[in-house]
Design a protein around this motif. Structure first.
Motif, PDB file in Angstrom:
ATOM      1  N   GLY A 109       2.156   2.246  -3.156  1.00  0.00           N
ATOM      2  CA  GLY A 109       1.117   2.869  -4.221  1.00  0.00           C
ATOM      3  C   GLY A 109       0.866   1.537  -5.253  1.00  0.00           C
ATOM      4  N   HIS A 110       1.034   0.307  -4.696  1.00  0.00           N
ATOM      5  CA  HIS A 110       0.948  -0.734  -5.590  1.00  0.00           C
ATOM      6  C   HIS A 110      -0.311  -1.631  -5.333  1.00  0.00           C
ATOM      7  CE1 HIS A 110       4.810  -0.599  -7.692  1.00  0.00           C
ATOM      8  NE2 HIS A 110       5.284  -0.434  -6.642  1.00  0.00           N
ATOM      9  N   LEU A 111      -1.081  -0.994  -4.218  1.00  0.00           N
ATOM     10  CA  LEU A 111      -2.372  -1.830  -3.990  1.00  0.00           C
ATOM     11  C   LEU A 111      -3.478  -1.323  -4.889  1.00  0.00           C
ATOM     12  CD1 LEU A 111      -4.488  -3.447  -2.445  1.00  0.00           C
ATOM     13  CD2 LEU A 111      -4.719  -1.541  -0.832  1.00  0.00           C
ATOM     14  N   PHE A 112      -3.852  -2.236  -5.786  1.00  0.00           N
ATOM     15  CA  PHE A 112      -4.824  -1.599  -6.825  1.00  0.00           C
ATOM     16  C   PHE A 112      -6.183  -1.446  -6.413  1.00  0.00           C
ATOM     17  CE2 PHE A 112      -3.349  -2.664 -11.616  1.00  0.00           C
ATOM     18  CZ  PHE A 112      -2.258  -2.254 -11.330  1.00  0.00           C
ATOM     19  N   SER A 113      -6.794  -0.545  -6.661  1.00  0.00           N
ATOM     20  CA  SER A 113      -8.171  -0.401  -6.286  1.00  0.00           C
ATOM     21  C   SER A 113      -9.047  -1.214  -7.121  1.00  0.00           C
ATOM     22  CB  SER A 113      -8.794   0.940  -6.421  1.00  0.00           C
ATOM     23  OG  SER A 113      -8.639   1.382  -7.803  1.00  0.00           O
ATOM     24  N   LYS A 138       0.842  -0.996  -0.055  1.00  0.00           N
ATOM     25  CA  LYS A 138      -0.064  -0.012  -0.069  1.00  0.00           C
ATOM     26  C   LYS A 138       0.640   1.200  -0.076  1.00  0.00           C
ATOM     27  CE  LYS A 138      -2.900   3.439   0.345  1.00  0.00           C
ATOM     28  NZ  LYS A 138      -3.776   3.730  -0.706  1.00  0.00           N
TER      29      LYS A 138
END
Lengths: 338, 338, 338, 338
Positions: free
Chosen positions: D232-236, D229
């Protein structure tokens, strides 16, 4: 006789006196005091150029904060594999540099050679974003193996660095010993040769605890001061750093101490040589690396000499470091007194 | 009379003597010397529990390194908005904590109240990965507004912290002044109340430059030592940190100095009060915040008093800090001598 | 009808088609392909100014990488307390910013007001190294509470920011919804108002996974590209990001989708209002916050509506987010069909 | 015929279909959807052990986040000098690892040999705080020079790593090609051999953009999720990562694609060999390194072949990478058609 390092020596009398002289009065904190205000002028006078001085209490802090202004979080610092910043400062370069990486080279006596540097830099510039680009070159004077770069060698390195648009950093933990050995003006091997930032060591050479970051590029000041504060290295009683440095410069105490240490190293090399030890790296400054047979090593230790094996030089190699207070006569008489 | 901070005071005689006493001999570096070896025992004796001691040269370093073991790079440190770590240590908590974030609260006199803390922690735990979870609580004893947490207040905070599985850190830059004010055993407001790590201040209270990170949770030692080295805070001549701390503890010098400073603050409050100033935050330790009219402020400054406006308290508020060497008689006689 | 967020919506047909159209051919990686080469021109055309485009796959990456070029490791980013970068991106700002700190303000509807900003910046500049100086202002358009800054409001913020020498960043995760609401040219509220960097959202508004960092200050490109690579956000099959963005711009799909979502929010507000809910924050874009009694909330949920309580607005408040595919007719008919 | 890398290939039909199949429905974000919920079971089934799956969109993210749980900010990751994490991921290991350092070794075909590793680890453990201690070993399977570790080789590395208390990481960007080459069970060269974390590549082998971090040590999950997270790698729209991976596993598509690519590499080696090229590193997986004379290189390029010189192997060496869609017949017929 403890030759395990020059940091085993105590503070020298002149510097202790300067500290003690502060004990009667109050002074503004964080470098706003009178003595701290003299530092820039004192070092600018010494180096014969306008420069900024950021004192800190350890050589590692001086190196790491000094370097942090010369490299981006995505960039590389080119140094010798044996460099203190690579071997002995934990992951500090990445810490203060926001991730910056060490790109290591080899070379004799822990020296970087200008020709090799030129090739190395050519291969580490203009790279895609995947790779780490060299942004800075860091050399140690005197080197970790006790060698001293000549004026010409440093000029060559400085020229190569600038040709490749690199910043140039000098780890001068033993800068005084190098100047004492070269007998040159300190400007010759620093800003005149392209050095942007120097860590000017004092702790190993008679101070209680102070090394100065010398910024020849004065635009680096503001960031260096922020890096120092954030790192927890801004002393409240800053004058106690300042007076150490002022006393260190006064009457060339720094050179006097270094000459003593260098002389001690030379005498020690002779004494050890006469006992059968062979030189691994000759003592250009105050570090001496010798090949010593087990028997002799045991005899020396039994006689009270403290010194350390140095596997990075090789099996059977030992390091001896002299200091401002090394007993010259005892060293000279070592063979007779064994 | 300089009341701008306690860090304007010089090193006290006992500690200077301890430093000077090291000047004749060599000693192993990096904490391997005899004096450094005594630190754990000395502080374990003081606190009546086994603890580890990591000396550094500044209070900021003590706070940042001490905290770094108590919070992950993704976590939050709960503190008062006025906390030194939030106001006066740059982005240091994120630096040493790998990104860790300060989660700030309010409360009177720069104190965190246990009830508010309980609610705050409830709202900052068990959160999704998007949000920052509280992992640690940090309090300052005495606080940045000169208040001293009572033993019961700290016990309540400790209880709340543990109920929420939080680590507890104490910034004790003026710990001695707090103990002198409370007249309690130092164990009462530290490990017995759940404090995991304490930064034990000495610099402001008579030392040249040393604060000790006290690890009541001894499993934190190895990481703290690595963090110290990487931050450039491991002294080569480590004994010079050790002897300051040993002298500071000997014969309760730390309490003697703090009692002097606290007494000076009380006297100063009386003297200023008799001149028409009003108390903003009463001097529980050695910090005093006063409302002073412009005329009086000018008169005091003209008489040679140095002190600072403190906008965080309010317009017209000033901070006065006394120290181990504040002149009690002059302070008492201030009204007559104006 | 799932109103828990706009990110519950699938990729829209036009963008899926653009992805599928790549499936027959090979293409050079890492942005060297033909489609990626068109991005700068496409966005420069849209914004009527030369700009650089750095596509990434998530809005958090766009914000964090975009911001990282505007603040130093020692500096502060001024934002609203409710800002996504403060509430919902972990410790990411400190991570990508090397320690940079968020300095939070309040304001109605999660908006920063120019007057408050002016005062806040005055108090957070020209500070000593101990404190964190503001270096950048970050606003969200539309805001986290569904409000849309007017053109004049953003111009005022831009003016204040520049007067204080601040950089200006805009989190445009719902930029399209804001433009659809304002019916202004995208240049008006970005570079013409002083915005240096914009994160231009697409994921929430019909893309599979792409948000674009738009650099109006083109000197930021090199560092942004390095930050992207180091963060692991440089796609090897970069064309798949590019084609999403190109399709998103083509025939103003971005505005068409946003207008649909905004219309859905307005209809939903009416439908919910007719059922007795009261508006907490009116739906200027595609977010709607409503006060809803427990009974009604239960009824809505029983009817299959998905939506989330929003404690930051208050107890009893709920958030509804519409999207490019929200069923307008069903929303309008909601009261009848309950 | 583009052999410059396997990442020049498009998404394969099965995976595109899985993406397209999501286009009609809404789904909860951030991994709360149905498809994401199947990942752990799918991979646990594949590996025949309970494991956790953290999908990200790039191989660099998978490596950096995966590694970050296995090394402290003060520690070292031992890898081959040619490793992707050392050569091609910027300063990412230090970034996600909070400063962690790469400690590089040599070895044939970019392989680490167990014997060398044993000696290297012996020299890089139990070091003072000044030095960086090895904490983790990272190997690439298949290696950057196209070699595939045998099962026995990996077992030996795993044994040595565990004997030295090291964590073991495997960069499996081309894991499928390695398994296809070895024809062994994936468990054999991963958790059964001591691998703690695997980056399981899919992007190069038919996916649009997804690689999975496989945590065989499930205690690493929470921190990995936070690291993802924050990075910035947690995809919505997380389902779009999940369905790629599920389709990739279904009917052993991952192996089918890899076998195709491996076969293509073997055919290409034969075709190039018959034209006079000599093998530098044989194609055990889908990478092939050949010595090619200038004339032949020019002829091949003129015929439309795209491939890259590879100076790390030597002057005159070229790298060819095949993929799931490489045209087998064209490759076989290359000599006739030149």
């Amino acid at each position: 006789m403890n030759f395990s390092s020059d940091n085993v020596s105590p503070v020298c009398p002149e510097i202790l006196a300067a500290i003690a002289a502060q004990s009667e009065k109050s002074a503004l904190p964080y470098g706003q005091d009178e003595e701290s205000a003299q530092l820039d002028a004192a070092f600018s006078n010494l180096f014969e150029t306008d420069c900024c001085v950021i004192p800190v209490a350890t050589g590692t802090a001086a190196n790491l904060i000094g370097l942090s202004g010369l490299v981006s979080p995505y960039g590389g610092v080119v140094c010798h594999h044996e460099a203190h910043i690579n071997q002995t400062e934990s992951t500090g370069v990445a810490f203060y540099g926001g991730g910056a990486k060490l790109l290591t080279m080899d070379g004799p006596s822990a020296k970087i050679e200008a020709g090799s540097l030129d090739a190395f830099l050519s291969a580490h510039r203009n790279r895609p974003v995947h790779a780490v680009e060299a942004e800075c070159v860091a050399i140690t004077q005197a080197t970790e193996f006790g060698a001293v770069y000549s004026v010409a060698e440093i000029q060559d390195i400085g020229r190569v660095a600038k040709e490749h648009d690199m910043r140039l950093f000098m780890d001068g933990a033993r800068f005084a010993n190098a100047i004492a050995a070269l007998d040159c003006h300190p400007a010759e091997i620093t800003w005149k040769a392209g050095v942007d930032v120097l860590s000017f060591g004092a702790t190993k050479n008679g101070a209680l605890a102070v090394d100065a970051i010398i910024l020849f590029d004065k635009t680096l000041r503001k960031t260096a001061e922020k890096a120092r504060k954030r790192g927890g290295h801004l002393f409240s009683k800053h004058r106690y750093l300042a007076v150490q440095l002022l006393a260190y410069l006064e009457n060339d105490l720094w050179l006097k101490n270094a000459r003593h240490a260098n002389m001690a190293a030379k005498l020690l090399a002779q004494s050890l040589g006469s006992l059968g030890a062979r030189v691994a790296h000759p003592p250009q400054g105050n570090e001496l690396f010798m090949w010593i047979e087990d028997d002799l090593a045991a005899t020396l230790q039994a006689a009270g000499l403290v010194f350390r094996p140095w596997p990075a030089v090789g099996k059977g190699a030992y390091r001896f470091v002299t200091a401002w207070n090394s007993p010259l006569e005892d060293i000279a008489n070592l063979p007779q007194n064994l």
